[in-house]
Design an enzyme around this catalytic site. Structure first.
Site, PDB file in Angstrom:
ATOM      1  N   ASP A   1       0.846  -1.128  -0.022  1.00 39.80           N
ATOM      2  CA  ASP A   1       0.099   0.006   0.005  1.00 39.80           C
ATOM      3  C   ASP A   1       0.895   1.395   0.122  1.00 39.80           C
ATOM      4  OD1 ASP A   1       0.825  -0.529   2.564  1.00 39.80           O
ATOM      5  OD2 ASP A   1      -1.128  -0.976   3.278  1.00 39.80           O
TER       6      ASP A   1
ATOM      7  N   ASN B   1      -7.992  -2.899  13.934  1.00 36.02           N
ATOM      8  CA  ASN B   1      -9.529  -3.239  13.593  1.00 36.02           C
ATOM      9  C   ASN B   1      -9.564  -4.396  12.568  1.00 36.02           C
ATOM     10  OD1 ASN B   1      -8.282  -2.219  11.195  1.00 36.02           O
ATOM     11  ND2 ASN B   1      -9.828  -0.418  10.820  1.00 36.02           N
TER      12      ASN B   1
HETATM   13  C1  F6R Z   1       1.356  -1.548   5.997  1.00 32.69           C
HETATM   14  C2  F6R Z   1       0.106  -2.215   6.112  1.00 32.69           C
HETATM   15  C3  F6R Z   1      -0.873  -2.246   7.401  1.00 32.69           C
HETATM   16  C4  F6R Z   1       0.062  -2.663   8.902  1.00 32.69           C
HETATM   17  C5  F6R Z   1      -1.054  -2.417   9.856  1.00 32.69           C
HETATM   18  C6  F6R Z   1       0.030  -2.661  11.126  1.00 32.69           C
HETATM   19  O1  F6R Z   1       1.783  -1.799   4.810  1.00 32.69           O
HETATM   20  O2  F6R Z   1      -0.395  -2.749   5.206  1.00 32.69           O
HETATM   21  O3  F6R Z   1      -1.916  -3.372   7.277  1.00 32.69           O
HETATM   22  O4  F6R Z   1       0.848  -3.939   8.609  1.00 32.69           O
HETATM   23  O5  F6R Z   1      -1.532  -1.242   9.931  1.00 32.69           O
HETATM   24  O6  F6R Z   1       0.653  -1.543  11.404  1.00 32.69           O
HETATM   25  P1  F6R Z   1       2.033  -1.391  12.376  1.00 32.69           P
HETATM   26  O7  F6R Z   1       3.023  -2.602  11.951  1.00 32.69           O
HETATM   27  O8  F6R Z   1       2.566  -0.122  12.207  1.00 32.69           O
HETATM   28  O9  F6R Z   1       1.167  -1.868  13.711  1.00 32.69           O
END
Ligand code: F6R
Length: 241
Positions: free
Chosen positions: A67, A136
């Site tokens: 993303d 979430n």
């Molecule tokens: C990032 C992504 C998100 C993160 C998720 C967790 O490329 O695709 O789905 O993996 O928001 O974020 P963190 O690791 O910062 O808790």
């Protein structure tokens, strides 16, 4: 789903970093799907360490990131492009032309989604996809919704995601939109590893593993994939029955 629970994030990084090094050594031309955020950092650090020790080459590896924020210059410190170069790619021998991102500033988001989907297909699909999970239950930026998505698309981020990620945006407002791979893009990966660390992920992890498969908790769809390994630290696993 195979579940591996380790003591902490550092241990997961060591073990999973080793897994990636062995995977790339066994499949030098593989296609890796990569994530950003705090979760993959210990794994990326372990990969860099092994590369610097001369254990592995990424010269023939292709990558696709999950993303990218919309309306944020890719040179901004919070873009996922910058994140990946700062935390991983700059240290490796990976070729710039083999590194793929969604363009969050594309003039035509639908065309950009089609371009990315086609690029993944042309590369032969993703061999090994890294995922984190949102509080979430989102994977990539597939937020809770009424239906599972398929191909890449432009998404409105939810308040939960904005709250979680706005801590990084100290110099500019956090974007409220992103380009993301869809659930279908992720599910077509041959192999998936999902990492969750910290207490803030425990509820989403429980739903993902023990709950019903529902687009209201997007990660639950992984129950239907044939080759998923979930790495948890003790805190993220704390609500599992
Ligand atoms: C990032 C992504 C998100 C993160 C998720 C967790 O490329 O695709 O789905 O993996 O928001 O974020 P963190 O690791 O910062 O808790």
């Amino acid at each position: 789903m195979k579940i591996i629970t380790l003591e902490n994030a550092a241990q997961i990084g060591e073990q999973l970093g080793r897994y990636y090094v062995d995977f790339v050594k066994a499949h030098p031309s593989c296609v890796l799907g990569l994530a950003t955020g705090a979760t993959p950092l210990p794994t990326y650090a372990a990969i860099v360490k092994a590369f610097q020790a001369g254990e592995v080459s990424f010269a023939d590896v292709t990558t696709f990131n999950l993303d990218e924020y919309c309306d944020l210059p890719k040179e901004n410190k919070n873009s996922y492009y910058t994140f990946m170069w700062q935390n991983l790619f700059q240290y490796l021998d990976i070729k710039k032309e083999n590194v793929n991102f969604l363009d969050g500033n594309a003039a035509d988001y639908d065309a950009e989604s089609r371009r990315y989907a086609e690029a993944i297909r042309a590369a032969g699909g993703i061999d090994l996809q890294f995922l984190g999970i949102g509080r979430n239950g989102h994977i990539a930026f597939n937020e809770p919704a009424d239906a599972f998505t398929d191909e890449p698309f432009r998404v409105a981020l939810t308040q939960s995601t904005i709250d979680a990620n706005s801590i990084y945006f100290d110099d500019a407002p956090m974007p409220h939109y992103a380009m993301t791979m869809g659930i279908g893009s992720i599910m077509r990966s041959k192999q998936i590893v999902l990492v969750a660390t910290g207490e803030s992920k425990a509820q989403a992890v429980k739903g993902m593993i023990e709950g019903e498969v529902t687009p209201r908790l997007p990660a639950s769809v992984l129950q239907q994939h044939a080759d998923v390994t979930v790495y948890l630290d003790k805190a993220a696993a704390s609500l599992l029955g």
